[in-house]
Design a protein around this motif. Sequence first.
Motif, PDB file in Angstrom:
ATOM      1  N   GLU A 703       0.863  -1.178   0.000  1.00  0.00           N
ATOM      2  CA  GLU A 703       0.000   0.000   0.000  1.00  0.00           C
ATOM      3  C   GLU A 703       0.895   1.222   0.000  1.00  0.00           C
ATOM      4  OE1 GLU A 703      -3.774   2.044   2.363  1.00  0.00           O
ATOM      5  OE2 GLU A 703      -2.487   0.621   3.414  1.00  0.00           O
ATOM      6  N   ARG A 704       0.594   2.160  -0.870  1.00  0.00           N
ATOM      7  CA  ARG A 704       1.336   3.404  -0.955  1.00  0.00           C
ATOM      8  C   ARG A 704       0.395   4.570  -0.702  1.00  0.00           C
ATOM      9  NH1 ARG A 704       4.573   0.290  -0.342  1.00  0.00           N
ATOM     10  NH2 ARG A 704       6.383  -0.311  -1.602  1.00  0.00           N
ATOM     11  N   GLY A 705       0.776   5.406   0.273  1.00  0.00           N
ATOM     12  CA  GLY A 705       0.024   6.635   0.489  1.00  0.00           C
ATOM     13  C   GLY A 705      -1.100   6.572   1.493  1.00  0.00           C
ATOM     14  N   ARG A 706      -1.069   5.600   2.438  1.00  0.00           N
ATOM     15  CA  ARG A 706      -2.065   5.639   3.517  1.00  0.00           C
ATOM     16  C   ARG A 706      -1.741   6.810   4.425  1.00  0.00           C
ATOM     17  NH1 ARG A 706      -2.140   1.197   8.118  1.00  0.00           N
ATOM     18  NH2 ARG A 706      -1.989  -0.202   6.306  1.00  0.00           N
ATOM     19  N   VAL A 707      -2.736   7.597   4.809  1.00  0.00           N
ATOM     20  CA  VAL A 707      -2.471   8.802   5.595  1.00  0.00           C
ATOM     21  C   VAL A 707      -2.763   8.574   7.069  1.00  0.00           C
ATOM     22  CG1 VAL A 707      -2.888  10.367   3.676  1.00  0.00           C
ATOM     23  CG2 VAL A 707      -4.779   9.751   5.175  1.00  0.00           C
ATOM     24  N   THR A 708      -2.033   9.305   7.901  1.00  0.00           N
ATOM     25  CA  THR A 708      -2.209   9.248   9.343  1.00  0.00           C
ATOM     26  C   THR A 708      -1.838  10.610   9.912  1.00  0.00           C
ATOM     27  OG1 THR A 708      -1.670   7.990  11.334  1.00  0.00           O
ATOM     28  CG2 THR A 708       0.131   8.440   9.820  1.00  0.00           C
ATOM     29  N   ALA A 709      -2.204  10.865  11.164  1.00  0.00           N
ATOM     30  CA  ALA A 709      -2.059  12.201  11.733  1.00  0.00           C
ATOM     31  C   ALA A 709      -0.732  12.491  12.428  1.00  0.00           C
ATOM     32  CB  ALA A 709      -3.212  12.470  12.708  1.00  0.00           C
ATOM     33  N   PRO A 710      -0.075  11.547  13.133  1.00  0.00           N
ATOM     34  CA  PRO A 710       1.081  11.900  13.944  1.00  0.00           C
ATOM     35  C   PRO A 710       2.142  12.675  13.166  1.00  0.00           C
ATOM     36  CG  PRO A 710       0.424   9.651  14.388  1.00  0.00           C
ATOM     37  CD  PRO A 710      -0.402  10.112  13.237  1.00  0.00           C
ATOM     38  N   VAL A 711       2.809  13.589  13.852  1.00  0.00           N
ATOM     39  CA  VAL A 711       3.918  14.409  13.359  1.00  0.00           C
ATOM     40  C   VAL A 711       3.449  15.568  12.478  1.00  0.00           C
ATOM     41  CG1 VAL A 711       6.104  14.425  12.086  1.00  0.00           C
ATOM     42  CG2 VAL A 711       5.513  12.476  13.480  1.00  0.00           C
ATOM     43  N   ALA A 712       2.356  15.382  11.726  1.00  0.00           N
ATOM     44  CA  ALA A 712       1.942  16.419  10.781  1.00  0.00           C
ATOM     45  C   ALA A 712       1.695  17.749  11.474  1.00  0.00           C
ATOM     46  CB  ALA A 712       0.689  15.968  10.029  1.00  0.00           C
ATOM     47  N   ASN A 713       1.056  17.741  12.639  1.00  0.00           N
ATOM     48  CA  ASN A 713       0.792  18.989  13.341  1.00  0.00           C
ATOM     49  C   ASN A 713       2.082  19.666  13.788  1.00  0.00           C
ATOM     50  OD1 ASN A 713      -1.911  18.507  12.989  1.00  0.00           O
ATOM     51  ND2 ASN A 713      -2.279  17.805  15.068  1.00  0.00           N
ATOM     52  N   LEU A 714       3.077  18.871  14.197  1.00  0.00           N
ATOM     53  CA  LEU A 714       4.368  19.451  14.573  1.00  0.00           C
ATOM     54  C   LEU A 714       5.024  20.132  13.384  1.00  0.00           C
ATOM     55  CD1 LEU A 714       5.816  16.550  16.778  1.00  0.00           C
ATOM     56  CD2 LEU A 714       4.664  18.631  17.538  1.00  0.00           C
ATOM     57  N   LEU A 715       4.945  19.502  12.219  1.00  0.00           N
ATOM     58  CA  LEU A 715       5.514  20.097  11.010  1.00  0.00           C
ATOM     59  C   LEU A 715       4.773  21.382  10.633  1.00  0.00           C
ATOM     60  CD1 LEU A 715       5.970  16.857   8.854  1.00  0.00           C
ATOM     61  CD2 LEU A 715       7.590  17.898  10.444  1.00  0.00           C
ATOM     62  N   ARG A 716       3.449  21.328  10.669  1.00  0.00           N
ATOM     63  CA  ARG A 716       2.655  22.503  10.305  1.00  0.00           C
ATOM     64  C   ARG A 716       2.933  23.669  11.240  1.00  0.00           C
ATOM     65  NH1 ARG A 716      -3.089  21.265  11.698  1.00  0.00           N
ATOM     66  NH2 ARG A 716      -2.253  21.784  13.754  1.00  0.00           N
ATOM     67  N   ASP A 717       2.953  23.416  12.535  1.00  0.00           N
ATOM     68  CA  ASP A 717       3.185  24.499  13.496  1.00  0.00           C
ATOM     69  C   ASP A 717       4.583  25.094  13.336  1.00  0.00           C
ATOM     70  OD1 ASP A 717       0.667  23.919  14.402  1.00  0.00           O
ATOM     71  OD2 ASP A 717       1.323  22.865  16.207  1.00  0.00           O
ATOM     72  N   ARG A 718       5.569  24.243  13.018  1.00  0.00           N
ATOM     73  CA  ARG A 718       6.931  24.772  12.809  1.00  0.00           C
ATOM     74  C   ARG A 718       6.951  25.690  11.581  1.00  0.00           C
ATOM     75  NH1 ARG A 718       9.522  20.538  13.515  1.00  0.00           N
ATOM     76  NH2 ARG A 718      10.441  21.055  15.533  1.00  0.00           N
ATOM     77  N   ASN A 719       6.251  25.305  10.514  1.00  0.00           N
ATOM     78  CA  ASN A 719       6.197  26.159   9.330  1.00  0.00           C
ATOM     79  C   ASN A 719       5.626  27.528   9.666  1.00  0.00           C
ATOM     80  OD1 ASN A 719       7.084  23.917   7.915  1.00  0.00           O
ATOM     81  ND2 ASN A 719       5.043  23.366   7.178  1.00  0.00           N
ATOM     82  N   VAL A 720       4.564  27.545  10.468  1.00  0.00           N
ATOM     83  CA  VAL A 720       3.939  28.818  10.860  1.00  0.00           C
ATOM     84  C   VAL A 720       4.914  29.667  11.673  1.00  0.00           C
ATOM     85  CG1 VAL A 720       2.080  29.836  12.227  1.00  0.00           C
ATOM     86  CG2 VAL A 720       1.605  27.873  10.740  1.00  0.00           C
ATOM     87  N   ARG A 721       5.605  29.058  12.620  1.00  0.00           N
ATOM     88  CA  ARG A 721       6.559  29.809  13.449  1.00  0.00           C
ATOM     89  C   ARG A 721       7.676  30.414  12.597  1.00  0.00           C
ATOM     90  NH1 ARG A 721       6.276  25.150  16.746  1.00  0.00           N
ATOM     91  NH2 ARG A 721       8.418  24.565  16.181  1.00  0.00           N
ATOM     92  N   VAL A 722       8.200  29.633  11.669  1.00  0.00           N
ATOM     93  CA  VAL A 722       9.303  30.113  10.829  1.00  0.00           C
ATOM     94  C   VAL A 722       8.859  31.307  10.005  1.00  0.00           C
ATOM     95  CG1 VAL A 722      10.737  29.508   8.848  1.00  0.00           C
ATOM     96  CG2 VAL A 722      10.535  27.919  10.769  1.00  0.00           C
ATOM     97  N   MET A 723       7.682  31.208   9.385  1.00  0.00           N
ATOM     98  CA  MET A 723       7.227  32.314   8.530  1.00  0.00           C
ATOM     99  C   MET A 723       6.853  33.536   9.350  1.00  0.00           C
ATOM    100  SD  MET A 723       7.928  31.010   5.756  1.00  0.00           S
ATOM    101  CE  MET A 723       7.413  32.374   4.727  1.00  0.00           C
ATOM    102  N   GLN A 724       6.352  33.356  10.565  1.00  0.00           N
ATOM    103  CA  GLN A 724       6.081  34.505  11.428  1.00  0.00           C
ATOM    104  C   GLN A 724       7.377  35.211  11.815  1.00  0.00           C
ATOM    105  OE1 GLN A 724       3.884  32.675  14.642  1.00  0.00           O
ATOM    106  NE2 GLN A 724       1.886  33.144  13.722  1.00  0.00           N
ATOM    107  N   ALA A 725       8.415  34.434  12.066  1.00  0.00           N
ATOM    108  CA  ALA A 725       9.712  35.030  12.400  1.00  0.00           C
ATOM    109  C   ALA A 725      10.255  35.811  11.216  1.00  0.00           C
ATOM    110  CB  ALA A 725      10.699  33.946  12.828  1.00  0.00           C
TER     111      ALA A 725
END
Length: 1014
Positions: A703-725
């Motif tokens: 199976e290729r491309g099954r989605v799950t939630a862990p880590v994604a929120n950490l990545l998203r929040d880091r992107n927001v922090r970087v762009m705000q800085a």
Amino acid sequence: MPLTPVRLACLLGCVPALAWAAAPAPAAPPVELSPFVVSTSTDVGYAAENTLAGSRLNTRLRDTAGSVAVFTREFLDDLAITDLRELMEYTVNGEMDTNSQGASSEQNRIIGGHALTAGVQSRGLIAGLGMDYFPSITPPDPYRVGRFEDARGPNSILFGIGSPGGLLNQTSKVAETHRHSGAIRLSAGSWSRQRAELDVNRVLAKDRLAVALSALHQDSGGWRAFDFQDKRRLFGSVVWRPRRNLTLTAMGETGRDKNAVIRSFSDMEQVLAWYDNRQARGVNAVTFTPALVAPTAAMQALGVTGRDGTRGGLNRRAVFIENNGAVFDAIGTFLSGSYNSSAVRSPDGTPGVTAGVMRIRDPALYPLNGNGAGPGMYRDQTLSNHTLTLDWQPVRGLILNLAQNYQRTLAEVNLMNGNSPLLRGDPNRTLGIDGPPNPYAGRLYFDGSWTRDVHSGETRENRLSASYTWEPRWRWLRRHRLAGARSRTDVTDIRANSWLVLAGRPYNADASSVNNRITVRHYLTEGDFGTYRAGDWRRLPATVNFDGRSFGTAYANVAAGGADNGGMIQRIDSTLGAAQSFFWDGRIVTTYGFRDDQVRNTQLAYRNDPVRGDVVDPDPAKGTVNRMEGRTRTAGIVFHVTDWLSAIANRSSNVGVPPLARTTFPEGNLAPLSKGRGEDYGLGFDLLQGRLNARLVYFEGSERGRVTAPVANLLRDRNVRVMQAFEGVLVGPGRPYTAAQWEPIRRANTPPVNSISNDFDAEGYEARLTANLTRQWRLVVNYSYTDSGRVGLAQEAIDWYGLRPSDPVTLIQGVTQDAAGRYRVDPAAYAPEGAVARWISLARQSPAADPGTLTTSTGVTLAQEIFDLVETLNDEKEAQQKRWGVRPHKVSFFSAYDFRAGRLAGLTVGGGWRWRSANVIGADAAGREITGRVLTAVDLLFAYSLRVPGAPGRLRLQLNVSNALDRGGIVPSRLATGVAAPDGFQVPGGRGLGYTRFDLIQPRELRFTTTYSF
């Protein structure tokens, strides 16, 4: 209409009249017109003749290239199977999905409202559930089932939109037009089991019109505390043949299932170190008056390890004590701890070890059958479905089938998420800081925050199918069947996960914020295990007094945009074609199929409710439309080398179901369809004049491309922090960008993602033998070997960031620290088109944006954010890309023998054996796999059948013993590990190894069933 006990009693009371009514003389059933339907009336013993699973056409199992196992009605009855978990024990290569494939010790996506039906796995991959070969969103129950079919591996002919592991399909009972029949089945047994079933079939016009009714009433307990499974269901069918070439069938069901939600493992604890010191030194030694200070080193050594948040600002922790109805603010109060902290000491001075949160494993303190969530954690699901079909043969060889399937279900799940409930001790002498004296100081308690998961689903599929059979004169060409289908499926799926809160958002604008939540606590009476539970959310009053004010209590949804709060409307237009050819006098059978699916997926928008927060807006005009395509193919061949030996090969594919509200990199759109692939190669055997059938295959699946939630929120929040800085130093007058220029840059670097993808591979061997050795003796034997696991994680995120591989698992770390501890970025370590390279390019726009000095909202530099990004992904990949939970070998066997003559006439004896090899629970410091425990159980059957004097039926008295040797205890699943103890550690007090998860085995169960058939 709900099936109440009174209504069921009335139905049962009607049965004698039906049974004694004059029945028409038995007659041969009319010729089955439709190749799209399989009748279960030809199933004998444990053996089935035909299936739809291999070609979407009624085909003999020996001519089917796909791997299919059929569980007949007689098999289900012999084992007294009444739920899906019991059936999965005897599948060839299947199991319940208990979230054992990941490094997490949790089970929330399985026990919550994430799914509308129970999850199953086949061949180590996710499998689906079907209802008469329509995808099922309503939970199955054998009371309405004529047989189950286990089709392993992806198969585009059956379901282009489906699961890579295969499909477990229930074939419904339908009315029979050639004879009256009926049965009453009553069951009782261990843990207050009570179940009643009714089946009645009435012929209204011989060979033309019949009706059938099945009803279920169940009130059962379970071996765990506060367990229950209650069901009220009613199913009916009508078959009408106005002409020999025309058949109309209608089936429908309504019902309600309400059952306790119980994880397969024990509860979490944060108490043992504190508890041991309390027992050794007394309550006064381990209780303190809370103040605005953290626990001292001496307090930590006694097991007082932390505080419930930090007092200040709008930080609050509202706690409702069920025992006396008090509500207080626990912010800043002391918390007890266990031996998963290096700061604690046991009474003899043994230090703890910093590790993950631990499961309670001390029978003297807490029984294995405990259930800390208590009676408030349950699932309440209503359901209704119907299927209408019309089969018409206008000319010889041509058959048309028109079908509609409709399903609607609503599940409300009340549960505690994450590590809740936690067992703790209360080290506080006051209720809150500066609060009144605490009457429960020094006592144990369970508490946690309650959630409510509400998930509704509705699906309607309209399908037109046609089949044409061509039989040329040339014998070597034999026969060919062509089939085509066109269908449209409309799906509505809405889910909202919410938290129990103080209404009105008093302490945070996010209605479900932790500061607005209410914790429900229950203090235990030690030694009285009936009190060992968390506070029940139903005991919380509608209004509470807190912080000098009166608040209403309510459930508030989690914020919009996450995987736990969303809705979508799908329209799937599908075109399917299949060809089955018999060559060389039927010795060669080929099957080819294709399916094309056009998916229009509308992601619903939200509206904001003042109490509930973000709520899905059902208006599709306000949603966002995404379009997807799925193209799948199946090809198979069976070569009958001799009458008893066949060679088999099959290749197939599928595309996955679009997941609800799951958005992924690179743009934050809904996740694309996952893709499954599978291959089977093997041998088939037909011996003893067809009474013994066996198949041995080698398989590969992925199976290729099954989605799950862990880590994604950490990545998203880091992107927001970087762009705000960056925005703080690059945007504005006299700076490189205006606000208008910056906005598209910000959007491109902050996609609204909430999920990441996973890739899985599986391969192995399967063998199944089914036999009716004599008229009295039947058996089934299964064996499988499966090697499966996650082989990739978050590849779309890795590509988006432009990260490069260091080895097959980890990524290159392009950030280093100098002698002074400053983080330095090597631009050459990242792909030039990735997000990290874009960040480095932005940093060159101004000296103030230097990665080594620019800090984000967390107080770390941009360079450290990049360092932490790679470390986060590497840690997750190393943790997840293991063979978590794999039990490579599975064996099951069951046989039954009927005595038909002599002094034992009427007696049936049977037995079965189930065996699973030890599960993989991790790896030691040297990288060697650590395994848990072998699972084995013996099942027994004793039954006696007799004629009822003066009545037209037979009575069967049956006893089933599950796990007859009572092999109980724990099954290790995850060790409690840490940097100082990579291979685990011994818990002081002689408690053995510490675990963050161990599963529990159901003990011996007795089940008595009385069946009157007429």
